[in-house]
Design a protein around this motif. Sequence first.
Motif, PDB file in Angstrom:
ATOM      1  N   ALA A   1      -2.422 -13.091   3.214  1.00 32.22           N
ATOM      2  CA  ALA A   1      -2.620 -14.178   2.257  1.00 32.22           C
ATOM      3  C   ALA A   1      -1.408 -14.939   2.299  1.00 32.22           C
ATOM      4  CB  ALA A   1      -3.148 -13.828   1.168  1.00 32.22           C
ATOM      5  N   GLY A   2      -0.021 -14.324   1.832  1.00 32.27           N
ATOM      6  CA  GLY A   2       0.965 -15.035   1.750  1.00 32.27           C
ATOM      7  C   GLY A   2       1.652 -15.659   2.778  1.00 32.27           C
ATOM      8  N   PRO A   3       1.584 -15.236   4.286  1.00 35.51           N
ATOM      9  CA  PRO A   3       2.111 -15.823   5.309  1.00 35.51           C
ATOM     10  C   PRO A   3       1.278 -16.765   5.787  1.00 35.51           C
ATOM     11  CG  PRO A   3       2.251 -13.298   5.492  1.00 35.51           C
ATOM     12  CD  PRO A   3       1.693 -13.676   4.400  1.00 35.51           C
ATOM     13  N   LEU A   4      -0.206 -16.745   5.581  1.00 31.56           N
ATOM     14  CA  LEU A   4      -1.104 -17.693   6.023  1.00 31.56           C
ATOM     15  C   LEU A   4      -0.886 -19.043   5.000  1.00 31.56           C
ATOM     16  CD1 LEU A   4      -4.526 -16.043   6.924  1.00 31.56           C
ATOM     17  CD2 LEU A   4      -2.586 -17.107   8.366  1.00 31.56           C
ATOM     18  N   ALA A   5      -0.586 -18.860   3.646  1.00 27.53           N
ATOM     19  CA  ALA A   5      -0.324 -19.781   2.952  1.00 27.53           C
ATOM     20  C   ALA A   5       0.811 -20.756   3.041  1.00 27.53           C
ATOM     21  CB  ALA A   5      -0.246 -19.309   1.158  1.00 27.53           C
ATOM     22  N   ASP A   6       1.764 -19.753   3.284  1.00 31.85           N
ATOM     23  CA  ASP A   6       2.875 -20.551   3.980  1.00 31.85           C
ATOM     24  C   ASP A   6       3.261 -21.373   5.276  1.00 31.85           C
ATOM     25  OD1 ASP A   6       4.805 -19.504   1.963  1.00 31.85           O
ATOM     26  OD2 ASP A   6       5.329 -17.725   3.066  1.00 31.85           O
ATOM     27  N   LYS A   7       2.290 -20.749   6.084  1.00 30.76           N
ATOM     28  CA  LYS A   7       2.042 -21.535   7.593  1.00 30.76           C
ATOM     29  C   LYS A   7       1.241 -22.716   7.508  1.00 30.76           C
ATOM     30  CE  LYS A   7       0.227 -20.411  12.233  1.00 30.76           C
ATOM     31  NZ  LYS A   7      -0.118 -19.559  13.126  1.00 30.76           N
ATOM     32  N   TYR A   8       0.071 -22.528   6.706  1.00 29.42           N
ATOM     33  CA  TYR A   8      -1.074 -23.618   6.638  1.00 29.42           C
ATOM     34  C   TYR A   8      -0.700 -24.732   5.296  1.00 29.42           C
ATOM     35  CZ  TYR A   8      -3.359 -21.404  10.526  1.00 29.42           C
ATOM     36  OH  TYR A   8      -3.283 -20.770  11.741  1.00 29.42           O
ATOM     37  N   LYS A   9       0.371 -24.188   4.476  1.00 27.49           N
ATOM     38  CA  LYS A   9       0.573 -25.024   3.314  1.00 27.49           C
ATOM     39  C   LYS A   9      -0.695 -25.251   2.398  1.00 27.49           C
ATOM     40  CE  LYS A   9       4.628 -25.332   4.873  1.00 27.49           C
ATOM     41  NZ  LYS A   9       5.800 -24.529   4.414  1.00 27.49           N
TER      42      LYS A   9
ATOM     43  N   LEU B   1      13.416 -16.732  -5.836  1.00 25.63           N
ATOM     44  CA  LEU B   1      14.700 -16.438  -5.228  1.00 25.63           C
ATOM     45  C   LEU B   1      14.346 -16.758  -3.858  1.00 25.63           C
ATOM     46  CD1 LEU B   1      16.341 -13.608  -6.729  1.00 25.63           C
ATOM     47  CD2 LEU B   1      17.081 -15.852  -6.838  1.00 25.63           C
ATOM     48  N   ALA B   2      13.088 -16.883  -3.468  1.00 21.67           N
ATOM     49  CA  ALA B   2      12.532 -16.991  -2.041  1.00 21.67           C
ATOM     50  C   ALA B   2      12.752 -18.223  -1.417  1.00 21.67           C
ATOM     51  CB  ALA B   2      11.060 -16.440  -1.887  1.00 21.67           C
ATOM     52  N   PRO B   3      13.183 -18.330  -0.062  1.00 18.44           N
ATOM     53  CA  PRO B   3      13.244 -19.499   0.595  1.00 18.44           C
ATOM     54  C   PRO B   3      11.930 -20.197   0.605  1.00 18.44           C
ATOM     55  CG  PRO B   3      14.053 -17.979   1.916  1.00 18.44           C
ATOM     56  CD  PRO B   3      13.387 -17.041   0.810  1.00 18.44           C
ATOM     57  N   GLU B   4      11.896 -21.702   0.531  1.00 23.72           N
ATOM     58  CA  GLU B   4      10.950 -22.463   0.447  1.00 23.72           C
ATOM     59  C   GLU B   4       9.711 -22.118   1.342  1.00 23.72           C
ATOM     60  OE1 GLU B   4       9.878 -24.920  -1.989  1.00 23.72           O
ATOM     61  OE2 GLU B   4      11.716 -24.076  -2.947  1.00 23.72           O
ATOM     62  N   ASP B   5      10.106 -21.683   2.346  1.00 25.41           N
ATOM     63  CA  ASP B   5       9.112 -21.496   3.550  1.00 25.41           C
ATOM     64  C   ASP B   5       8.781 -20.107   3.673  1.00 25.41           C
ATOM     65  OD1 ASP B   5      11.219 -20.298   4.372  1.00 25.41           O
ATOM     66  OD2 ASP B   5      11.198 -21.279   6.661  1.00 25.41           O
ATOM     67  N   GLY B   6       9.190 -19.229   2.359  1.00 26.59           N
ATOM     68  CA  GLY B   6       8.767 -17.868   2.380  1.00 26.59           C
ATOM     69  C   GLY B   6       8.126 -17.520   1.078  1.00 26.59           C
ATOM     70  N   LYS B   7       7.833 -18.429   0.180  1.00 29.53           N
ATOM     71  CA  LYS B   7       7.589 -18.059  -0.978  1.00 29.53           C
ATOM     72  C   LYS B   7       5.950 -17.506  -1.176  1.00 29.53           C
ATOM     73  CE  LYS B   7      10.210 -21.528  -3.730  1.00 29.53           C
ATOM     74  NZ  LYS B   7      11.151 -20.468  -4.392  1.00 29.53           N
ATOM     75  N   GLY B   8       5.263 -17.763  -0.108  1.00 27.99           N
ATOM     76  CA  GLY B   8       3.973 -17.201  -0.219  1.00 27.99           C
ATOM     77  C   GLY B   8       4.087 -15.855   0.301  1.00 27.99           C
ATOM     78  N   THR B   9       5.002 -15.451   1.349  1.00 26.22           N
ATOM     79  CA  THR B   9       5.050 -14.101   1.770  1.00 26.22           C
ATOM     80  C   THR B   9       5.807 -13.127   0.718  1.00 26.22           C
ATOM     81  OG1 THR B   9       5.513 -15.066   3.831  1.00 26.22           O
ATOM     82  CG2 THR B   9       6.496 -12.515   3.353  1.00 26.22           C
ATOM     83  N   ALA B  10       6.890 -13.906  -0.271  1.00 29.45           N
ATOM     84  CA  ALA B  10       7.199 -13.017  -1.517  1.00 29.45           C
ATOM     85  C   ALA B  10       6.100 -12.849  -2.359  1.00 29.45           C
ATOM     86  CB  ALA B  10       8.305 -14.171  -1.953  1.00 29.45           C
ATOM     87  N   SER B  11       5.381 -13.741  -2.903  1.00 34.97           N
ATOM     88  CA  SER B  11       4.275 -13.787  -3.641  1.00 34.97           C
ATOM     89  C   SER B  11       3.151 -12.736  -3.158  1.00 34.97           C
ATOM     90  CB  SER B  11       3.750 -14.929  -3.961  1.00 34.97           C
ATOM     91  OG  SER B  11       2.401 -14.858  -4.909  1.00 34.97           O
TER      92      SER B  11
ATOM     93  N   SER C   1      17.077 -13.661   1.069  1.00 34.77           N
ATOM     94  CA  SER C   1      16.491 -13.452   2.431  1.00 34.77           C
ATOM     95  C   SER C   1      15.249 -12.774   2.273  1.00 34.77           C
ATOM     96  CB  SER C   1      17.161 -12.933   3.669  1.00 34.77           C
ATOM     97  OG  SER C   1      17.659 -11.576   3.385  1.00 34.77           O
ATOM     98  N   LEU C   2      14.147 -12.954   2.971  1.00 32.67           N
ATOM     99  CA  LEU C   2      13.053 -12.173   2.671  1.00 32.67           C
ATOM    100  C   LEU C   2      13.172 -10.626   3.120  1.00 32.67           C
ATOM    101  CD1 LEU C   2      10.188 -14.898   3.973  1.00 32.67           C
ATOM    102  CD2 LEU C   2      10.746 -14.167   1.601  1.00 32.67           C
ATOM    103  N   LYS C   3      13.822 -10.368   4.106  1.00 32.77           N
ATOM    104  CA  LYS C   3      14.256  -9.085   4.609  1.00 32.77           C
ATOM    105  C   LYS C   3      14.707  -8.106   3.383  1.00 32.77           C
ATOM    106  CE  LYS C   3      15.749 -10.192   9.122  1.00 32.77           C
ATOM    107  NZ  LYS C   3      16.573 -10.109  10.416  1.00 32.77           N
ATOM    108  N   ARG C   4      15.447  -8.725   2.236  1.00 32.70           N
ATOM    109  CA  ARG C   4      15.745  -8.010   0.961  1.00 32.70           C
ATOM    110  C   ARG C   4      14.762  -8.341  -0.093  1.00 32.70           C
ATOM    111  NH1 ARG C   4      21.202 -10.938   0.655  1.00 32.70           N
ATOM    112  NH2 ARG C   4      20.922 -10.565  -1.655  1.00 32.70           N
ATOM    113  N   LEU C   5      14.456  -9.458  -0.081  1.00 32.00           N
ATOM    114  CA  LEU C   5      13.473  -9.925  -1.269  1.00 32.00           C
ATOM    115  C   LEU C   5      12.120  -8.906  -1.256  1.00 32.00           C
ATOM    116  CD1 LEU C   5      13.670 -11.358  -3.953  1.00 32.00           C
ATOM    117  CD2 LEU C   5      12.533 -13.334  -2.559  1.00 32.00           C
TER     118      LEU C   5
END
Length: 411
Positions: free
Chosen positions: A285-293, A132-142, A6-10
Amino acid sequence: MTNTVSLKRLVPGLIIGPASWLGPYIAAASLFLPALIQQIDAENKIQLVALFSTCGMVFAAVSNMVAGYLSDRTRSRFGKRTPWLVGGATAFMISMILASMANSIPFLLISWMLGQIALNFIVAPMVAWLDLAPEDGKGTASGAYGGLGMALGNNGFTIFAAMFLGQFRLGFIIFGIITFIGTLLAAIIVREPSNLDEVLEESAKKEKKTLKESLAIFPSWSISRDYYLALIGKLFQGVGNFSITGYLLFIMTDFLHKGTVGTQQSIQLINTIMLIFGIAMGFIAGPLADKYKVLKLPVGLSTISLGIGALSMFFLQNDVGIIIYGFAAGLGMGIWNSLDNLLNLEVIPDKNRIAFFLGVYNLGNTITQAIAPVLAAFVISQFSFSAIFIVSFIFSAIGGISILSIKSVTR
């Protein structure tokens, strides 16, 4: 199927982890090591710093690939990354303690090379945590890893490290311990899942491979075109960036003819702007990349932004040019650091060797820091100081075009 965290841990782990290895490394390489070399052999300090840098690049390149290879094939109750990066952090701490005790160049060189090897057993496995990040959270992790963690490591630790310039031997020890504690803390927070039940693809398929296939560490261009384009982009972006930042002091004094106070203020201004943008893009940047693909476009344009910043100082040659450079380079590096590892993750040719390919990709940081000063020195000596801005623009533009030429990532 790849385990996810989960992003809360990652996310906290991806901020604390890279800051914990990059910050102490930057502090040791830029402050403590030169100071100790000067104390041991002041007469040959310039040549010795170059020797340490060159040897370090070679050891880093080899150990990074080995660490990635071993990590990809590890099975343990702590996952495939955690055992190696915790072990690497322990070895790095020990090597820094040894370096603090050095009274001769050979002993210091051996200690430093051990540290380079250990460091890359943290770097290669840790960057693979992004998978390890969920598919819809990889930008946030990056964004957490590159935007926040790397920004804190690059800029935040240097201020603290300067306090130890009068006690640089103690600095080696303190910052070695910081790496160990920070890496261990990151591993505890992430709690990488066990992968004991994971089966290697080679074992599952038990295919017979030809000798040529077995030796093919790097796949052909036809198979891995987009990965190589991303790698080319990384290398050219790095040279474009470091050819300016590596000579920032001399640009202020010899090119813009600023005095001591003006030089200090200008460098502080640029670093402050870049730190603000780095942290901001880590959040945005990461969250926007996740949101707008969207991924390829911001990474490619961020590289070109660096070149535009270099041109601003070339054409204006005043404080306005410096401010424009700070904003253009800050925005460019903030977006790049937040998203470039994610882009590379998308174009990796072999998903069973994620740590290996991400590790090779991240060697772009080490290699370009070694190449850029040499190239810049040659250009300055053959032409003039102003020529490095043109070189920076050309390399940055080629890097951006390479990224934008990737086909498998459409936006």
